[in-house]
Structures are given as C-alpha cells and as structure tokens.
Design a protein around this motif. Structure first.
Motif, PDB file in Angstrom:
ATOM      1  N   ALA A   1       0.756  -1.107  -0.099  1.00  0.00           N
ATOM      2  CA  ALA A   1       0.047  -0.053   0.071  1.00  0.00           C
ATOM      3  C   ALA A   1       0.866   1.099   0.002  1.00  0.00           C
ATOM      4  O   ALA A   1       0.431   2.277  -0.572  1.00  0.00           O
TER       5      ALA A   1
ATOM      6  N   PRO B   1     -10.429   0.357  -1.426  1.00  0.00           N
ATOM      7  CA  PRO B   1     -10.293  -0.955  -1.151  1.00  0.00           C
ATOM      8  C   PRO B   1     -11.590  -1.720  -1.437  1.00  0.00           C
ATOM      9  O   PRO B   1     -12.615  -1.253  -1.430  1.00  0.00           O
TER      10      PRO B   1
ATOM     11  N   ASP C   1      -4.189  -8.314  -1.279  1.00  0.00           N
ATOM     12  CA  ASP C   1      -3.460  -8.953  -0.224  1.00  0.00           C
ATOM     13  C   ASP C   1      -3.385 -10.469  -0.606  1.00  0.00           C
ATOM     14  O   ASP C   1      -3.496 -11.183  -1.489  1.00  0.00           O
TER      15      ASP C   1
ATOM     16  N   GLU D   1     -17.115  -2.640  -1.551  1.00  0.00           N
ATOM     17  CA  GLU D   1     -16.060  -1.567  -2.126  1.00  0.00           C
ATOM     18  C   GLU D   1     -16.269  -0.098  -1.539  1.00  0.00           C
ATOM     19  O   GLU D   1     -17.667   0.207  -1.428  1.00  0.00           O
TER      20      GLU D   1
ATOM     21  N   HIS E   1      -8.711  -0.257   7.283  1.00  0.00           N
ATOM     22  CA  HIS E   1      -8.465  -1.566   6.746  1.00  0.00           C
ATOM     23  C   HIS E   1      -8.440  -2.559   7.900  1.00  0.00           C
ATOM     24  O   HIS E   1      -9.291  -3.631   7.821  1.00  0.00           O
TER      25      HIS E   1
ATOM     26  N   CYS F   1      -8.824  -8.550   0.527  1.00  0.00           N
ATOM     27  CA  CYS F   1      -8.800  -7.270   0.193  1.00  0.00           C
ATOM     28  C   CYS F   1      -8.048  -7.001  -0.978  1.00  0.00           C
ATOM     29  O   CYS F   1      -6.885  -7.375  -1.114  1.00  0.00           O
ATOM     30  N   ARG F   2      -8.430  -5.958  -2.065  1.00  0.00           N
ATOM     31  CA  ARG F   2      -7.392  -5.620  -2.917  1.00  0.00           C
ATOM     32  C   ARG F   2      -8.155  -4.001  -3.115  1.00  0.00           C
ATOM     33  O   ARG F   2      -8.992  -3.685  -2.827  1.00  0.00           O
ATOM     34  N   PHE F   3      -6.931  -3.326  -3.880  1.00  0.00           N
ATOM     35  CA  PHE F   3      -7.341  -2.125  -4.242  1.00  0.00           C
ATOM     36  C   PHE F   3      -7.865  -2.113  -5.923  1.00  0.00           C
ATOM     37  O   PHE F   3      -7.275  -2.699  -6.640  1.00  0.00           O
TER      38      PHE F   3
END
Length: 547
Positions: free
Chosen positions: A298, A463, A318, A420, A432, A451-453
């Motif tokens: 991040a 996120p 992640d 989201e 987070h 989790c992902r961006f």
C-alpha cells in the motif's frame, strides 16, 4: 404481446446466458476444487429451479394497444428483469423466488417510444424502472415497492445499442445508452478507437447503466470513473427531454451532466451520451510485483498514485486474494501494475514505477507486453487460468470470470459478498484493520476475508473487500443480511463511503442516507418532483417513494 425468445437467452436467475450454465456433472467435478481452495463448501450440489417450475404472480396491467408491440409479460421476460446480480438476488433466483417481478417488460426502440412508455406510467401511476444490463448488485432494478403502485414496468434499453456518431477531431463518440460493453467496443474498434471502460460487468452492462451508476472502469488511476469520460448526456424525463451542451469543460454553474451521472434512473431514462474516446493502445506493458505484506504494498501504491505516472493498472491484492486468484502462492501481496498508450512507448514509466516499488520492498516479476483485457461477446467462462500464466494473466482471468463463479458457488453452498469503498491515505491502515476484523467476525469460522485495491487516487485508495463463507443452506438471505449490515456499518462509522462504484440502489440506502448531507437530500427530492411529478421513476432508489 410477444413471448418469443432468442436461441441463447440470458439466464433467468444468474449471470450469463443459458448456454453458460454448468451441467450437474461439471458442478460435481468442481466440488473438490472448491473444498481444496477454500477449505469449505461443496458438501452437496444443488441445481437451480428451472423456469418451468417458477410461479410468478399474475401481471396486473395491460399496456395500451399503441405499446403492445414492444411489451412482453412472458415468464422469462418478467423473471429475468426481476432481480439484479447481488448474492441475495442470485440465491433467490436460484431457488425460484421472484417475489417482485415487473408486470410488463417494455423494450422501446427509440426516444419516442421511451417517452410513450413514461407517459403511460405517469398517467396510470405505474412504477417505471430503467433497465440496462441487469447487473446491479445493490437492488437497483428490483421492483421492491410499496403496494400502492398498481403495477411495474421494466424499461429495457437493449434495442438502443448503436454508436451513432464519431467526432474524430475531438475524439468523442455519441453512443446509445443500451449498448453493452462488447457491442460498443466492437463498433469503435473499426475506427481504431476505444472507450476503454471495462468494469467487471463489462460483458453485459451498458453505457447508460455506467452513467446512471457512476461506474468504475478499466483505469486504476486518473480516468477511474465514467464521470471522467462523459462529454454530455441526453435523457427522456416525464417533464421532457434533457440534453446538456457538448463541451470539453465548463464553469457555468452546477453541471447538468453531473446531476444525471449517478442518478440511478430516478430523474429520467438516459437515452444516449457523448463520451470521450481514444486511440486503441498499441503500447502496453504489465508486471506483477510481490511484497512481504499488504501494507508495504500500500505504501508503494501511495507513492505511485501521487507520482503523476498515472499507471493504467495499479491493483494491489492481499496475500489471500493473490492465492485465490492464483496470482501468487499466498505468502505475499501482489501489485498488478500496467502502463499503456496509443501514442508512445511506456518503458520509461514502467521503469520509474518499478524503482519506486523496489524502494518499498517490492520484488518485480517479468515485464511483459500484454494483450487487450476486454472480453468479446460470449467469450467468458469460469474455466481456470492456464497453469503457465503469470500473476497478471491469472488475476485478469479471475477478475473477468468472477461473476460466473458466483453462480457456481451458490450451487456448492458458498456465500460470497463484496464491499467496495474509498478512504483517505491517512486513515487507511486503521480503516482496513477495522473492516477486516468486522467482516471476519460477521462471517464466522471458517471463512475467507480478503482485500484488494481496485482504483487509487493521490489522496486515497478504493479498497474492495471479499467475504467467502459456508452458506447456511435455506437461511442464506438472513446470513447475508447479517454480514451486509455489519460490514456496511463499519465502513460508514470508520469514515469511508458506502460504495465506490457499485451504486446505492435499495440495499445501500440506509447508509447512503447517513453519508449525504440532509440539505442535499432535500434538494434532490425537489429535483425529482420537478422532473418526475408522479414519482414513478425507480421509486425507493436514492429517495423514498413519493407519498
């Protein structure tokens, strides 16, 4: 009214076309893979209730003779327009539960017919729900309405699917609202152009739906939302046509475009839009970068977002998400990084970005030229990625196949839900941790939370949290309600937005009402009263139904 159907119809209950439905043998074969990958699910296989066994309440209305040719009330038309594609929608459709189907599905072929349908609805007090690709995951198209409405008409824009005009000098195109992603891209491709807006729902969602819901697209930085691509919008409202002036920019008061973008069908039926297009990219590079932890990744993403490099792809997964999508082993987080241009080589930008990633402990893989990520019509299936694929290819395939996989997981007893949001960088780490802890507690054990961006900005990330858990067979809706409420409350309480690109619909309303200022809500009500005096357009979305 006609009851005919094309040879390969959309499924009446889930994602994709009927030909994409897995057979029982295929579902049985998937059981072991699901248990191996998740550690749960696949104990038994259920199959969807076929349409022939679905009992719908009788239609309450009959369209006037002048509209009969474009209206249908057959079971497939009504069932396939009754629900979106959220987990709770898919489960109900899977079980044959269609509690709130529209009474009639209207398929206008031009603006005159849109206006005629709206006039009929206004005169009779019928709810009118604009329908693009039916991909809403927040209750945006479900006729979940008070009984005071004597009937519901779903207005399907699928016949308005053409690129009408291209302005090559300005790099803009006028496109009808009902054009799905692959259809409009096919038409632009012949001119060497692209809109380059590829949401996960790209195969079926439409331009009008993207505009109405402020959809997020392909680019992870800079051109992140359809907002950034809209030049002007045209809509048909009960009070008349609404069309903004084509301009590259303007400071002339509040923007009429911005009022329609994100309006979710409560102000009018979007019929077309001028959108900014671009040359198809001929220079494309991608690279997967591994980090020891999600938070280390991040920090690298924050530097990239603030660098001015504007990568086209900057999605951080992640370790759990990287393992599930086979982008990595699960020991590290993975940044899917990409640059593209239709004008110049991008090796320089990639080299600078990888140096920045290394400064934060990143370990880049191979830099590769990539092919366009968009699927063609009918090209997607939930097959596994090639074993030889790298992190970028594996993640891309998993991303595009995810909507198909959700249907399979329902059959195999796995609950799947996503959340989201967006938050500023200074609050991200605590945010987070809070959301992950809340989701794990709500889902219980065993479960998977990851989790992902999806998009990143100079001032913060977007996120995207995914929850997978063993479904409580027969009580999936109650289970979903519990998880949805807990995580949504955590998002709002911790300062995030209730939605970054999935819209509000009916499911996010309780938290959206808390996010927006009260004076703004009253101003929106006033705008709706002016444009939709009878209160027939998509009641319950963004605002309560009119008294």
């Amino acid at each position: 009214m006609h009851a005919g159907a094309p040879p390969d119809r959309r499924k009446h209950w889930g994602w994709g076309r009927e030909s994409a439905q897995l057979t029982r043998a295929q579902l049985e074969a998937a059981r072991g893979e699901v248990r191996t990958r998740l550690g749960f699910g696949g104990d038994e296989v259920e199959e969807a209730v076929p349409l022939a066994r679905v009992e719908l309440p009788a239609s309450r209305i009959t369209p006037p003779a002048s509209l009969a040719e474009i209206c249908a009330d057959d079971p497939h038309s009504r069932a396939s327009h009754a629900l979106g594609k959220a987990y709770r929608d898919v489960v109900r459709g899977f079980r044959g539960r269609f509690d709130n189907p529209p009474d009639v599905v209207a398929r206008p072929r031009d603006e005159t017919e849109i206006d005629a349908v709206l006039s009929w609805c206004s005169d009779e007090g019928l709810a009118a729900i604009p329908y693009g690709g039916g991909t809403s995951v927040c209750g945006g198209i479900e006729p979940r309405l008070p009984r005071e409405y004597p009937g519901v008409v779903s207005i399907d824009l699928g016949a308005l699917d053409r690129v009408l005009e291209v302005d090559g000098a300005s790099q803009a195109a006028r496109i009808q609202a009902g054009a799905p992603g692959p259809v409009l891209e096919d038409q632009l491709r012949d001119r060497g152009l692209t809109l380059r807006c590829f949401p996960q729902s790209f195969e079926f969602s439409t331009l009008g739906g993207w505009v109405a819901t402020r959809a997020g697209g392909h680019y992870a930085t800079r051109l992140t939302h359809i907002d950034d691509m809209v030049e002007s919008v045209r809509a048909i409202t009960p009070a008349g046509a609404w069309e903004s002036r084509r301009l590259p920019g303007s400071g002339a008061g509040p923007s009429p475009d911005r009022m329609l973008i994100g309006s979710e069908g409560i102000l009018g039926v979007i019929s077309e839009a001028w959108v900014r297009v671009q040359e198809r990219p001929s220079y494309k590079l991608a690279c997967g970068v591994e980090f020891d932890s999600f938070l280390a990744g991040a920090e690298a993403v924050r530097e990239l977002a603030q660098s001015g490099l504007d990568p086209s792809n900057c999605r951080l997964l992640d370790p759990a998400e990287a393992a599930l999508t086979q982008a990595a082993s699960g020991e590290s987080a993975v940044l899917v990084l990409g640059f593209e241009s239709g004008h110049h080589p991008v090796e320089g930008e990639m080299a600078i970005a990888l140096d920045a990633a290394r400064a934060h402990g990143g370990q880049p893989g191979e830099v590769r030229a990539t092919s366009p990520p968009e699927p063609r019509r009918g090209a997607l299936r939930a097959a596994p990625a090639d074993n030889g694929a790298d992190a970028v290819d594996s993640w891309r395939h998993a991303f595009l196949a995810a909507p198909y996989l959700r249907d399979t997981l329902v059959s195999l007893g796995v609950l799947s839900e996503t959340f989201e949001t967006a938050i500023t960088w200074d609050r991200f780490e605590d945010f987070h941790a809070t959301v992950m802890e809340t989701a794990r507690a709500a889902a219980g054990e065993p479960s998977r939370v990851m989790c992902r961006f999806t998009h990143v900005y100079p001032d913060g990330p977007a996120p995207y949290f995914t929850v997978l858990a063993p479904a409580r067979r027969g009580a999936e809706l109650e289970q979903w309600d519990e998880i949805k409420a807990a995580v949504s409350e955590a998002l709002i309480a911790a300062g995030g937005t209730i939605t970054h690109h999935h819209a509000v619909g009916r499911d996010h309303r309780p938290w959206y009402d808390r996010q927006r200022p009260d004076p703004f809500a009253e101003a929106l009500r006033a705008a709706k009263r002016a444009l939709d005096p009878a209160g027939v357009l998509n009641p319950g979305v963004l605002l309560d139904p009119a008294a």
